[in-house]
Design a protein around this motif. Structure first.
Motif, PDB file in Angstrom:
ATOM      1  N   ILE A  11       0.847  -1.210   0.000  1.00  0.00           N
ATOM      2  CA  ILE A  11       0.000   0.000   0.000  1.00  0.00           C
ATOM      3  C   ILE A  11       0.878   1.253   0.000  1.00  0.00           C
ATOM      4  O   ILE A  11       0.593   2.226  -0.698  1.00  0.00           O
ATOM      5  N   ARG A 297      -7.789   0.497   1.376  1.00  0.00           N
ATOM      6  CA  ARG A 297      -7.123  -0.697   0.823  1.00  0.00           C
ATOM      7  C   ARG A 297      -6.683  -1.647   1.932  1.00  0.00           C
ATOM      8  O   ARG A 297      -6.792  -2.865   1.798  1.00  0.00           O
ATOM      9  N   LYS A 300      -9.672  -3.529   3.422  1.00  0.00           N
ATOM     10  CA  LYS A 300     -10.176  -4.509   2.455  1.00  0.00           C
ATOM     11  C   LYS A 300      -9.257  -5.738   2.398  1.00  0.00           C
ATOM     12  O   LYS A 300      -9.701  -6.877   2.519  1.00  0.00           O
ATOM     13  N   ARG A 301      -7.956  -5.467   2.256  1.00  0.00           N
ATOM     14  CA  ARG A 301      -7.026  -6.604   2.105  1.00  0.00           C
ATOM     15  C   ARG A 301      -6.907  -7.440   3.382  1.00  0.00           C
ATOM     16  O   ARG A 301      -6.705  -8.649   3.318  1.00  0.00           O
TER      17      ARG A 301
END
Ligand code: DON
Length: 309
Positions: A11, A297, A300-301
């Motif tokens: 990220i 992100r 979510k991951r």
């Protein structure tokens, strides 16, 4: 490398490659001069593992993120009596808005908009000299982060005081309703200084651990607040932590979070992790642009959204 460290690094790389970073705050020179290319992401998990990416050790102005910690201190002193002078509802307005104060008798909507945070600071100052109250706030931050090097940037505090006409208006307006008890100058002075605390993402993620771990500091196992209080502070961060951007933050990230106009965000994955992100460029609501995207992100991951994967 742990899975978490891999995700944090991924990220960080993605964010550093992003061209559109938002605009840095310009209302004081100390923030206007910050390099918008800087980015940091730090996650401290339940086992105390730290995953860090980017400029994780660069101190930045935490600004409104400090409001989470002043709220925690004020609740410790006043308990539920604090809610007699500040509400718990999202405002749907900008962080420094004055519009609701008149129709709501000087009681600010929540402790994270500026008016609410100034009222909370007034409660902390009660019965003390401003210097003592400020020392208590700073020592609390140092204790939570287990790091005595956290400091107040006095240049930032002086600029806040020099330009803070709207905050002075909010404070005086609340004083006219008796919502501010002590001298307006005391509450404002301490407020400007706690907003001027400088911390790195590593220090901030450490300071947020008690909120991720049901009120306890995982390294000492000692409670900072009760599990119930931690849960409620998280609820307020979710509903009010990004002002008029709180709904969008909950929709996209799904975690309690508190932003600051310096570009930092503290986010909490309850039971899982304390997360700090910093990217100085802001969106239209005054919240970090890449910071929110990075958290979106990450949640979510890692499947950390409190609303499910
Ligand atoms: O009082 C102010 O306006 C600033 N010291 C703090 C505002 C802030 O961080 C708003 N958050 N995005």
């Amino acid at each position: 490398m742990s899975d978490l460290q891999v995700v944090v690094q991924e990220i960080t790389d993605e964010m550093q490659a992003m061209p559109n970073r938002g605009e840095v705050a310009t209302y004081i020179p100390e923030l206007a001069g910050v390099d918008p290319n800087q980015f940091a992401l730090v996650v401290v998990d339940a086992q105390g593992n730290v995953a860090a990416g980017g400029d994780a050790d660069v101190p930045f102005s935490i600004q409104s993120i400090s409001k989470v910690f002043t709220l925690t201190l004020a609740l410790g002193k006043f308990g539920d009596r604090l809610w007699e002078r500040v509400g718990r509802e999202p405002s749907g307005s900008r962080f420094n808005s004055i519009v609701q104060l008149e129709s709501e008798h000087g009681i600010p909507r929540n402790p994270f908009i500026n008016a609410g945070a100034i009222a909370v600071t007034d409660a902390i100052v009660a019965g003390h000299q401003p210097r003592e109250a400020l020392g208590e706030i700073l020592r609390f931050m140092q204790f939570l982060a287990a790091d005595d090097s956290i400091y107040i940037d006095h240049k930032v505090a002086a600029s806040e005081a020099r330009t803070g006409f709207r905050n002075a208006a909010l404070a005086n307006y609340m004083k006219s309703y008796g919502v501010i008890d002590g001298p307006v100058d005391y509450a404002l002075g301490v407020y400007f200084h706690h907003c001027a605390i400088a911390m790195s993402c590593r220090q901030l993620a450490m300071a947020g651990r008690f909120l991720a771990h049901f009120g306890a500091n995982p390294s000492t196992i000692l409670p900072v607040v009760t599990p119930e209080r931690a849960r409620r502070i998280n609820a307020l961060m979710l509903t009010c932590g990004h002002y008029d951007g709180s709904g969008e933050f909950a929709y996209r990230v799904g975690l309690p979070g508190k932003s600051g106009v310096g570009g930092g965000i503290l986010a909490i994955a309850p039971g899982k992790a304390s997360i700090a992100v910093w990217s100085p460029g802001l969106d239209v609501s005054g919240n970090s642009k890449r910071g929110r995207l990075a958290l979106e992100r990450l949640s979510k991951r890692m499947e950390w959204s409190i609303f499910g994967a």
